[in-house]
Design a protein around this motif. Structure first.
Motif, PDB file in Angstrom:
ATOM      1  N   TYR A  46       4.713   5.242   3.110  1.00  0.00           N
ATOM      2  CA  TYR A  46       4.127   6.574   3.220  1.00  0.00           C
ATOM      3  C   TYR A  46       5.124   7.592   2.689  1.00  0.00           C
ATOM      4  O   TYR A  46       6.291   7.589   3.074  1.00  0.00           O
ATOM      5  CB  TYR A  46       3.778   6.895   4.674  1.00  0.00           C
ATOM      6  CG  TYR A  46       3.169   8.249   4.847  1.00  0.00           C
ATOM      7  CD1 TYR A  46       1.809   8.449   4.619  1.00  0.00           C
ATOM      8  CD2 TYR A  46       3.938   9.340   5.207  1.00  0.00           C
ATOM      9  CE1 TYR A  46       1.247   9.706   4.748  1.00  0.00           C
ATOM     10  CE2 TYR A  46       3.385  10.599   5.352  1.00  0.00           C
ATOM     11  CZ  TYR A  46       2.034  10.779   5.117  1.00  0.00           C
ATOM     12  OH  TYR A  46       1.477  12.018   5.240  1.00  0.00           O
ATOM     13  N   GLN A  48       0.865  -1.180   0.000  1.00  0.00           N
ATOM     14  CA  GLN A  48       0.000   0.000   0.000  1.00  0.00           C
ATOM     15  C   GLN A  48       0.895   1.220   0.000  1.00  0.00           C
ATOM     16  O   GLN A  48       1.806   1.330   0.819  1.00  0.00           O
ATOM     17  CB  GLN A  48      -0.900   0.026   1.225  1.00  0.00           C
ATOM     18  CG  GLN A  48      -1.830   1.236   1.254  1.00  0.00           C
ATOM     19  CD  GLN A  48      -2.769   1.179   2.429  1.00  0.00           C
ATOM     20  OE1 GLN A  48      -3.508   0.216   2.587  1.00  0.00           O
ATOM     21  NE2 GLN A  48      -2.726   2.201   3.271  1.00  0.00           N
ATOM     22  N   ILE A  71       3.407  -1.122   3.977  1.00  0.00           N
ATOM     23  CA  ILE A  71       2.856   0.213   3.724  1.00  0.00           C
ATOM     24  C   ILE A  71       4.018   1.188   3.574  1.00  0.00           C
ATOM     25  O   ILE A  71       4.929   1.218   4.403  1.00  0.00           O
ATOM     26  CB  ILE A  71       1.923   0.670   4.856  1.00  0.00           C
ATOM     27  CG1 ILE A  71       0.746  -0.290   4.980  1.00  0.00           C
ATOM     28  CG2 ILE A  71       1.435   2.101   4.597  1.00  0.00           C
ATOM     29  CD1 ILE A  71      -0.164  -0.012   6.150  1.00  0.00           C
ATOM     30  N   HIS A  96      -4.403   6.861  -1.737  1.00  0.00           N
ATOM     31  CA  HIS A  96      -3.965   5.498  -1.465  1.00  0.00           C
ATOM     32  C   HIS A  96      -3.877   4.713  -2.776  1.00  0.00           C
ATOM     33  O   HIS A  96      -4.764   4.795  -3.616  1.00  0.00           O
ATOM     34  CB  HIS A  96      -4.946   4.791  -0.524  1.00  0.00           C
ATOM     35  CG  HIS A  96      -5.171   5.537   0.740  1.00  0.00           C
ATOM     36  ND1 HIS A  96      -4.264   5.564   1.766  1.00  0.00           N
ATOM     37  CD2 HIS A  96      -6.208   6.315   1.136  1.00  0.00           C
ATOM     38  CE1 HIS A  96      -4.720   6.297   2.748  1.00  0.00           C
ATOM     39  NE2 HIS A  96      -5.897   6.773   2.388  1.00  0.00           N
ATOM     40  N   LEU A 127      -2.941   0.672  -3.955  1.00  0.00           N
ATOM     41  CA  LEU A 127      -2.670  -0.697  -3.529  1.00  0.00           C
ATOM     42  C   LEU A 127      -2.081  -1.449  -4.718  1.00  0.00           C
ATOM     43  O   LEU A 127      -2.700  -1.548  -5.778  1.00  0.00           O
ATOM     44  CB  LEU A 127      -3.941  -1.395  -3.035  1.00  0.00           C
ATOM     45  CG  LEU A 127      -3.719  -2.754  -2.391  1.00  0.00           C
ATOM     46  CD1 LEU A 127      -2.855  -2.633  -1.134  1.00  0.00           C
ATOM     47  CD2 LEU A 127      -5.056  -3.391  -2.037  1.00  0.00           C
ATOM     48  N   ASP A 143       0.833   5.257   0.342  1.00  0.00           N
ATOM     49  CA  ASP A 143       0.046   6.407   0.777  1.00  0.00           C
ATOM     50  C   ASP A 143       0.809   7.675   0.411  1.00  0.00           C
ATOM     51  O   ASP A 143       1.932   7.885   0.881  1.00  0.00           O
ATOM     52  CB  ASP A 143      -0.196   6.359   2.284  1.00  0.00           C
ATOM     53  CG  ASP A 143      -1.049   5.170   2.698  1.00  0.00           C
ATOM     54  OD1 ASP A 143      -1.765   4.613   1.845  1.00  0.00           O
ATOM     55  OD2 ASP A 143      -1.004   4.802   3.882  1.00  0.00           O
ATOM     56  N   HIS A 151      -7.031   2.418  -3.806  1.00  0.00           N
ATOM     57  CA  HIS A 151      -7.765   2.234  -2.563  1.00  0.00           C
ATOM     58  C   HIS A 151      -6.839   1.633  -1.510  1.00  0.00           C
ATOM     59  O   HIS A 151      -5.727   1.228  -1.814  1.00  0.00           O
ATOM     60  CB  HIS A 151      -8.968   1.314  -2.788  1.00  0.00           C
ATOM     61  CG  HIS A 151      -8.594  -0.015  -3.356  1.00  0.00           C
ATOM     62  ND1 HIS A 151      -8.399  -0.214  -4.705  1.00  0.00           N
ATOM     63  CD2 HIS A 151      -8.331  -1.211  -2.768  1.00  0.00           C
ATOM     64  CE1 HIS A 151      -8.065  -1.478  -4.915  1.00  0.00           C
ATOM     65  NE2 HIS A 151      -8.004  -2.108  -3.757  1.00  0.00           N
ATOM     66  N   ARG A 152      -7.323   1.607  -0.303  1.00  0.00           N
ATOM     67  CA  ARG A 152      -6.612   0.934   0.772  1.00  0.00           C
ATOM     68  C   ARG A 152      -7.062  -0.506   0.785  1.00  0.00           C
ATOM     69  O   ARG A 152      -8.093  -0.852   0.233  1.00  0.00           O
ATOM     70  CB  ARG A 152      -6.958   1.582   2.103  1.00  0.00           C
ATOM     71  CG  ARG A 152      -6.530   3.024   2.196  1.00  0.00           C
ATOM     72  CD  ARG A 152      -7.020   3.645   3.446  1.00  0.00           C
ATOM     73  NE  ARG A 152      -6.164   3.167   4.534  1.00  0.00           N
ATOM     74  CZ  ARG A 152      -6.164   3.676   5.741  1.00  0.00           C
ATOM     75  NH1 ARG A 152      -6.980   4.645   6.040  1.00  0.00           N
ATOM     76  NH2 ARG A 152      -5.363   3.215   6.662  1.00  0.00           N
TER      77      ARG A 152
END
Length: 126
Positions: free
Chosen positions: A64, A29, A62, A40, A42, A31, A55-56
């Motif tokens: 960021y 993911q 993850i 977001h 994916l 962000d 989307h998440r």
């Protein structure tokens, strides 16, 4: 979201067979923050395949980042590992997914393969 980022994510499925050759599988993911808003993405990776969604979702890792930094990554003006080491972005989860994903980023402008340079210096183009 910038056009460069949109084009980068759109290009991933076509580039996956060349980049994802190992036995890697998992979901990353991503962000991307712009001010108070976070977009977001994916990315599900499998050998030779990648699926991208906006989307998440359940993810094995993850990442960021600011949208500005990510745009510099997709244009080759910054490097992902260096950004994480400098705390310009953060990462948690399966680091192998991050290391595989960074292979989709272009090399910095002006970068040359040292093998190619050596061949030219020795007069061989093979």
């Amino acid at each position: 979201m910038s056009e460069a980022i949109e084009r980068f994510f759109e290009s991933l499925p076509a580039r996956a067979p060349e980049v994802l050759r190992g036995l890697l599988s998992g979901a990353l993911q991503i962000d991307l923050a712009t001010g108070q808003e976070t977009q977001h993405w994916l990315v599900r990776m499998r050998p030779g395949e990648i699926e991208v969604g906006r989307h998440r979702g359940p993810a094995d890792a993850i990442w960021y980042s600011s949208a500005d930094l990510f745009e510099r990554l997709v244009t080759g003006e910054a490097q992902g590992v260096a950004a994480v080491l400098r705390n310009e972005s953060t990462f948690s989860g399966n680091v192998v997914l991050f290391l595989a994903f960074r292979r989709f980023f272009p090399d910095p402008p002006g970068t040359r393969d040292p093998r190619e340079v050596a061949r030219r210096q020795t007069g061989r183009l093979a």
